[in-house]
Write a protein that holds these residues in place. Structure first.
Motif, PDB file in Angstrom:
ATOM      1  N   VAL A   1      71.388  62.252   8.438  1.00 31.16           N
ATOM      2  CA  VAL A   1      70.861  62.159   9.806  1.00 31.16           C
ATOM      3  C   VAL A   1      72.027  61.948  10.769  1.00 31.16           C
ATOM      4  N   GLU A   2      71.995  62.677  11.858  1.00 31.93           N
ATOM      5  CA  GLU A   2      73.048  62.493  12.859  1.00 31.93           C
ATOM      6  C   GLU A   2      72.610  61.398  13.829  1.00 31.93           C
ATOM      7  N   ILE A   3      73.442  60.369  13.966  1.00 31.38           N
ATOM      8  CA  ILE A   3      73.110  59.283  14.899  1.00 31.38           C
ATOM      9  C   ILE A   3      74.181  59.258  15.982  1.00 31.38           C
ATOM     10  N   ARG A   4      73.754  59.481  17.204  1.00 34.29           N
ATOM     11  CA  ARG A   4      74.711  59.488  18.317  1.00 34.29           C
ATOM     12  C   ARG A   4      74.562  58.199  19.116  1.00 34.29           C
ATOM     13  N   GLU A   5      75.549  57.315  18.961  1.00 40.49           N
ATOM     14  CA  GLU A   5      75.506  56.048  19.689  1.00 40.49           C
ATOM     15  C   GLU A   5      76.118  56.233  21.079  1.00 40.49           C
ATOM     16  N   HIS A   6      75.866  55.253  21.936  1.00 46.58           N
ATOM     17  CA  HIS A   6      76.334  55.299  23.329  1.00 46.58           C
ATOM     18  C   HIS A   6      75.860  56.568  24.030  1.00 46.58           C
ATOM     19  N   GLN A   7      74.646  56.965  23.740  1.00 47.04           N
ATOM     20  CA  GLN A   7      74.050  58.155  24.365  1.00 47.04           C
ATOM     21  C   GLN A   7      72.798  57.704  25.117  1.00 47.04           C
TER      22      GLN A   7
END
Ligand SMILES: Cc1cc2nc3c(=O)[nH]c(=O)nc-3n(C[C@H](O)[C@H](O)[C@H](O)COP(=O)(O)OP(=O)(O)OC[C@H]3O[C@@H](n4cnc5c(N)ncnc54)[C@H](O)[C@@H]3O)c2cc1C
Length: 368
Positions: A105-111
């Protein structure tokens, strides 16, 4: 099934949705405005009344053994049979996010998903699961942000440092004649605890939100904790009425965003997990139109009982509350109904409902 899903928010609902999407072979990207596990406001009680969740093994502080209910007097209820843990939520969410990443799973933080990139997300993905808590981004876009406050328990909470060794493996819940709600102390360690207060939703009676912090400080002092240090101050809303509409175009609301916490105590981790899972599941099955109905079916038996209990609680004097606690405490210990005597039909109904609820917690509620 090659559906592309964007999930907003890496709280319990968002993580559960990502997990289920992965299980169903769908491509999910999770957008989190900060870092996973950051800024959580929670007493960290992980409660599984449906007996359908995996224990939060990676982050258990302790399994709750006793609940101390206090009105005039204090009553110790054994938590035997209850699936209730105090957890380290940040650690739990971070551990889960890490395993999701490892599984693809791709997790994009600070988005941070603003109104503007919300529109872009909706174009780029087949489905968006909005699990951004309360108020969710979708409510800002569609103008239903004001739905939440009247239907929410309103809370104030401190994280305190002090001596909590007397509560070892137990948690405390107290009541007061001054407000319709409850006070809690949930230890995290022997020297750290969250202490908070929750006022019930507006529909159950008048509430003066200006006094929330005053009452909390008074309760803390009454619990002998006036000298405790304050590590953190927080609080917030626990939305306790499912929204009439959960699907907005290709956006599905889950968790707090969907209005899913307990009307009785405001706990919502369990319903966030189940609704997040269900949101992704309905996409995979092509049954999004049935999402709300599915949730109603799953949560109805427990929520109806809780609402009835709240109504009776709201209609009780402090003295009646005391007698119900004392009576059910006695009954559970096989000691008869002494404190409930002389018995009125009204008091019997209240005690019976509380007894049934407690038994439901011990043995699990029927699922729809
Ligand atoms: C004081 C307090 C104590 C509580 N104690 C308990 C308890 O002991 N037990 C219990 O079961 N429940 C408790 N609750 C309720 C519980 O915390 C919530 O029901 C639960 O966290 C809901 O999970 P969620 O995933 O829906 O939302 P959240 O946990 O709020 O997660 C939302 C996530 O979305 C992110 N986000 C928000 N906006 C954006 C955006 N625009 N873009 C990208 N990301 C965004 C946030 O950073 C966050 O990570 C408590 C609530 C309060 C206020």
């Amino acid at each position: 099934m090659n559906q592309r899903i964007a999930i907003i928010g890496a709280g319990p609902a968002g993580l559960a949705a990502a997990d289920e999407a992965l299980r169903q072979g769908m491509k999910a990207i999770l957008f989190e405005k900060g870092q996973v596990g950051e800024g959580i406001r929670c007493a960290e009680g992980f409660f599984d009344p449906f007996r359908s969740l995996a224990p939060p093994e990676a982050a258990v502080r302790f399994k709750v053994q006793s609940l101390y209910f206090r009105a005039e007097k204090e009553y110790e209820f054994s938590a035997e049979g209850l699936r209730l843990w105090i957890i380290d939520r940040a650690k739990w969410q971070q551990h889960w996010a890490e395993t999701l990443k490892q599984r693809g799973v791709e997790i994009r933080e600070h988005q941070f998903i603003s109104r503007r990139n919300y529109a872009r997300l909706r174009e780029e993905f087949d489905w968006v699961i909005d699990a951004s808590g309360v108020p969710p981004v979708t409510s800002l876009v569609y103008g239903f942000r004001d739905y939440y406050l009247p239907h929410s328990l309103v809370t104030a909470q401190y994280v305190l440092s002090g001596d909590f060794s007397h509560l070892r493996d137990g948690i405390k819940v107290g009541f007061s004649p001054d407000y319709l709600g409850y006070f809690w102390i949930f230890p995290k360690t022997e020297t750290k605890a969250s202490a908070g207060i929750a006022l019930l939703a507006e529909e159950y009676g008048h509430r003066d939100l200006n006094l929330l912090w005053t009452w909390l400080r008074r309760e803390i002092a009454a619990a002998g904790l006036a000298e405790a240090g304050v590590i953190e101050k927080g609080g917030g809303l626990c939305p306790a009425k499912m929204l009439p509409r959960l699907v907005w175009g290709n956006v599905i609301l889950a968790g707090d965003a969907a209005g899913l916490t307990s009307p009785l105590h405001g706990g919502g981790i369990d319903m966030a997990l189940l609704s997040g899972r269900e949101a992704a599941g309905t996409i995979a099955r092509g049954e999004v139109q049935d999402y709300r109905e599915r949730l109603e079916k799953i949560f109805k038996p427990r929520l109806e009982l809780e609402r009835e209990l709240v109504r009776l609680w709201a209609g009780s004097s402090f003295g009646e509350l005391e007698r119900v606690l004392a009576g059910v405490h006695n009954l559970l210990q096989g000691k008869g109904i002494g404190p409930l005597l002389p018995l009125s039909r009204d008091l019997l109904q209240k005690a019976y409902l509380f007894f049934r609820f407690w038994r439901g917690l011990q043995k699990g509620f029927a699922r729809g």
